[in-house]
Scaffold this motif. Structure first.
Motif, short mmCIF file in Angstrom:
data_model
loop_
_atom_site.label_atom_id
_atom_site.label_comp_id
_atom_site.label_asym_id
_atom_site.label_seq_id
_atom_site.Cartn_x
_atom_site.Cartn_y
_atom_site.Cartn_z
N HIS A 182 1.21 8.52 12.59
CA HIS A 182 1.23 9.21 11.64
C HIS A 182 1.24 8.42 10.05
O HIS A 182 0.84 9.05 9.24
CB HIS A 182 2.64 9.98 11.49
CG HIS A 182 3.02 10.90 10.44
ND1 HIS A 182 2.29 11.84 10.13
CD2 HIS A 182 4.00 10.78 9.57
CE1 HIS A 182 3.10 12.58 9.34
NE2 HIS A 182 3.95 11.79 8.86
N VAL A 183 1.75 7.49 10.08
CA VAL A 183 1.89 6.39 8.84
C VAL A 183 0.47 6.06 8.83
O VAL A 183 -0.34 5.88 7.38
CB VAL A 183 2.87 5.23 9.08
CG1 VAL A 183 2.65 4.34 7.92
CG2 VAL A 183 4.04 5.67 9.05
N VAL A 184 -0.32 5.60 9.69
CA VAL A 184 -1.77 4.97 9.57
C VAL A 184 -2.52 6.22 8.95
O VAL A 184 -3.46 5.95 8.07
CB VAL A 184 -2.21 4.70 10.90
CG1 VAL A 184 -3.68 4.08 10.78
CG2 VAL A 184 -1.54 3.18 11.42
N GLU A 185 -2.41 7.53 9.44
CA GLU A 185 -3.17 8.46 8.92
C GLU A 185 -3.06 8.66 7.41
O GLU A 185 -4.17 9.05 6.78
CB GLU A 185 -3.05 10.00 9.78
CG GLU A 185 -3.23 9.87 11.10
CD GLU A 185 -2.61 10.79 11.75
OE1 GLU A 185 -1.94 11.79 11.65
OE2 GLU A 185 -2.90 10.91 13.26
N ASP B 240 -1.88 2.87 -6.81
CA ASP B 240 -2.00 2.58 -5.42
C ASP B 240 -0.91 1.88 -4.66
O ASP B 240 -0.55 2.24 -3.55
CB ASP B 240 -3.18 1.84 -5.19
CG ASP B 240 -4.43 2.29 -5.74
OD1 ASP B 240 -4.71 3.52 -5.61
OD2 ASP B 240 -5.54 1.63 -6.09
N LEU B 241 -0.23 0.92 -5.33
CA LEU B 241 0.79 -0.03 -4.76
C LEU B 241 2.02 0.92 -4.61
O LEU B 241 2.57 0.76 -3.54
CB LEU B 241 1.02 -1.15 -5.56
CG LEU B 241 0.15 -2.07 -5.58
CD1 LEU B 241 0.38 -3.45 -6.83
CD2 LEU B 241 -0.24 -2.78 -4.31
N ALA B 242 2.24 1.80 -5.32
CA ALA B 242 3.27 2.74 -5.53
C ALA B 242 3.21 3.72 -4.19
O ALA B 242 4.17 4.17 -3.78
CB ALA B 242 3.69 3.49 -6.78
N ALA B 243 2.01 4.11 -4.21
CA ALA B 243 1.85 4.91 -2.99
C ALA B 243 1.88 4.28 -1.83
O ALA B 243 2.38 4.85 -0.78
CB ALA B 243 0.19 5.72 -3.25
N LEU B 244 1.59 3.00 -1.62
CA LEU B 244 1.66 2.44 -0.36
C LEU B 244 3.12 2.20 0.14
O LEU B 244 3.45 2.31 0.96
CB LEU B 244 0.77 1.09 -0.51
CG LEU B 244 -0.43 1.14 -0.33
CD1 LEU B 244 -1.19 0.11 -0.85
CD2 LEU B 244 -1.01 1.89 0.80
N ARG C 190 5.43 4.15 -0.75
CA ARG C 190 5.85 5.45 -0.25
C ARG C 190 5.60 5.74 1.25
O ARG C 190 6.24 6.42 2.04
CB ARG C 190 5.40 6.56 -1.20
CG ARG C 190 6.16 6.50 -2.60
CD ARG C 190 5.78 7.95 -3.34
NE ARG C 190 4.61 8.27 -3.45
CZ ARG C 190 3.58 7.74 -4.71
NH1 ARG C 190 4.33 7.21 -5.66
NH2 ARG C 190 2.20 7.94 -4.70
N ILE C 191 4.44 5.40 1.53
CA ILE C 191 3.72 5.90 2.87
C ILE C 191 4.34 4.73 3.81
O ILE C 191 4.72 5.29 4.80
CB ILE C 191 2.12 5.60 2.77
CG1 ILE C 191 1.50 6.60 1.92
CG2 ILE C 191 1.70 5.57 4.15
CD1 ILE C 191 0.06 6.29 1.60
N ALA C 192 4.34 3.54 3.30
CA ALA C 192 4.89 2.45 4.43
C ALA C 192 5.93 1.49 3.88
O ALA C 192 5.82 0.41 3.83
CB ALA C 192 3.74 1.64 4.90
N PRO C 193 7.08 2.14 3.68
CA PRO C 193 8.29 1.20 3.33
C PRO C 193 8.75 0.34 4.36
O PRO C 193 8.49 0.69 5.59
CB PRO C 193 9.39 2.37 2.53
CG PRO C 193 9.09 3.55 3.62
CD PRO C 193 7.56 3.45 3.75
N HIS C 194 9.71 -0.75 3.96
CA HIS C 194 10.14 -1.40 4.99
C HIS C 194 10.97 -0.46 6.09
O HIS C 194 11.74 0.36 5.55
CB HIS C 194 11.36 -2.22 4.33
CG HIS C 194 12.11 -2.92 5.43
ND1 HIS C 194 13.41 -2.55 5.45
CD2 HIS C 194 11.59 -4.04 6.29
CE1 HIS C 194 13.76 -3.47 6.64
NE2 HIS C 194 12.90 -4.32 7.02
N GLY C 195 10.78 -0.63 7.31
CA GLY C 195 11.56 0.28 8.29
C GLY C 195 10.73 1.37 8.60
O GLY C 195 11.28 2.21 9.51
#
Length: 330
Positions: free
Chosen positions: A244-247, A302-306, A308-313
């Motif tokens: 789901h994160v990868v998508e 881009d970095l902010a979006a990443l 949000r999508i894939a934070p630690h945990g």
């Protein structure tokens, strides 16, 4: 390929190295000829750091690297590791061994298999909980003094252990898993510690063992002995949650006109000029795709979006099965 400095002892390497483990170990059948073509193509593209270990195979990966560097030793930075115990006959015991006598004997085997008189960067692969790290690094420092090793590193060590090892002999690099699916070093003080001490950071599995490329949707096409068949993050239920994160990563990558793997690699490289990534591959096609990630520029948005999508945990499942998790320090 841009170069980056690791540590303060003068070692400069390509910002992407080549993780050689999978060429002979852990990810299905080996194909020596394609792997050799891949390594030689890496040199053509400016990659000069090769990462191996006596544990990979065991022993066969260092023998493979010897074929790669034959005739071009001075062009290559060879990194190897010691500390996951392997007996002289090549049996993996499942233990850590940081005893000075084991270190001294092991480096001789690695030098012989690599066909070289020195290892450029020698890591303690896993910390032995039964041996003070000061004793282990005392022995490793002797190898530097003897000219058998140029620089020292440590892998998967906790921040206090890094400090203790560095106090015995300056560390050039700390190697730990780091990717959009594994961001532990950002919160466990490891990244902050290496930066405080002036130690370089080498992130392995920057593509999340292939998870972050989007290519693995199930385990059906993986070889019988592929490590990912037992890796918790790839197990039923966990894999679905992680995809789901990868998508979401795939959607962002598509908008930028790059692959999902290139997005993931570019993110690692964007985390600091003191960070080197060592993606592993045994195919020329994927090597060239990985190297092209060095030309990808990520904006602040881009970095902010990443984040949000894939934070630690955000990744479901441990990095390794329980037995291997127990070998990690801290």
């Amino acid at each position: 390929m841009r170069q980056r400095k690791l540590g303060s002892q003068g070692l400069a390497v390509s910002e992407q190295g080549l993780g050689c483990m999978g060429m002979t170990f852990a990810y299905g059948p080996a194909d020596d000829q394609e792997a050799l073509r891949t390594a030689h193509r890496a040199f053509e593209l400016g990659v000069n750091l090769l990462d191996t270990s006596d544990f990979y195979g065991p022993h066969t990966n260092e023998e493979f690297v010897a074929k790669v560097i034959a005739g071009r030793r001075d062009e290559v930075v060879v990194a190897s590791k010691v500390g996951n115990e392997v007996t002289p006959d090549g049996t993996i015991t499942g233990k850590q061994n940081g005893r000075p006598e084991y270190i001294r004997a092991s480096v001789e085997g690695s030098l012989r298999r690599l066909g070289t008189d020195r290892i450029d960067l020698y890591y303690l692969h896993r910390v032995d909980p039964d041996v003070p790290v000061e004793e282990t690094f005392g022995a490793l420092a002797e190898l530097v003094a003897a000219g058998k090793v140029r620089h020292l590193g440590i892998s998967e060590a906790a921040a206090p252990t890094i400090r203790r090892a560095h106090a015995v002999h300056p560390l050039t690099a700390v190697q730990t898993e780091y990717s959009l699916s594994t961001r532990d070093v950002e919160v466990n003080d490891v990244l902050a510690t290496v930066r405080e001490l002036g130690i370089g950071f080498v992130g392995y599995s920057p593509l999340g063992r292939g998870l972050l490329t989007g290519a693995i949707r199930n385990l059906d096409n993986l070889a019988a002995h592929d490590f990912r068949r037992v890796a918790p993050r790839f197990q039923e239920g966990n894999l679905d949650a992680n995809l789901h994160v990868v998508e979401q990563l795939e959607a962002l990558a598509a908008a930028k006109g790059i692959t999902t793997g290139q997005l993931a690699l570019a993110w690692v490289l964007a985390q600091g000029d003191d960070i080197v990534a060592i993606p592993g591959t045994k195919r020329v096609k994927y090597l060239e795709e990985n190297v092209a990630a060095s030309a990808v520029a990520l904006s602040a948005d881009d970095l902010a979006a990443l984040d949000r999508i894939a934070p630690h945990g955000s990744t479901v499942g441990d990095r390794y099965p329980a037995g291997a998790m127990a070998t990690l320090d801290g």
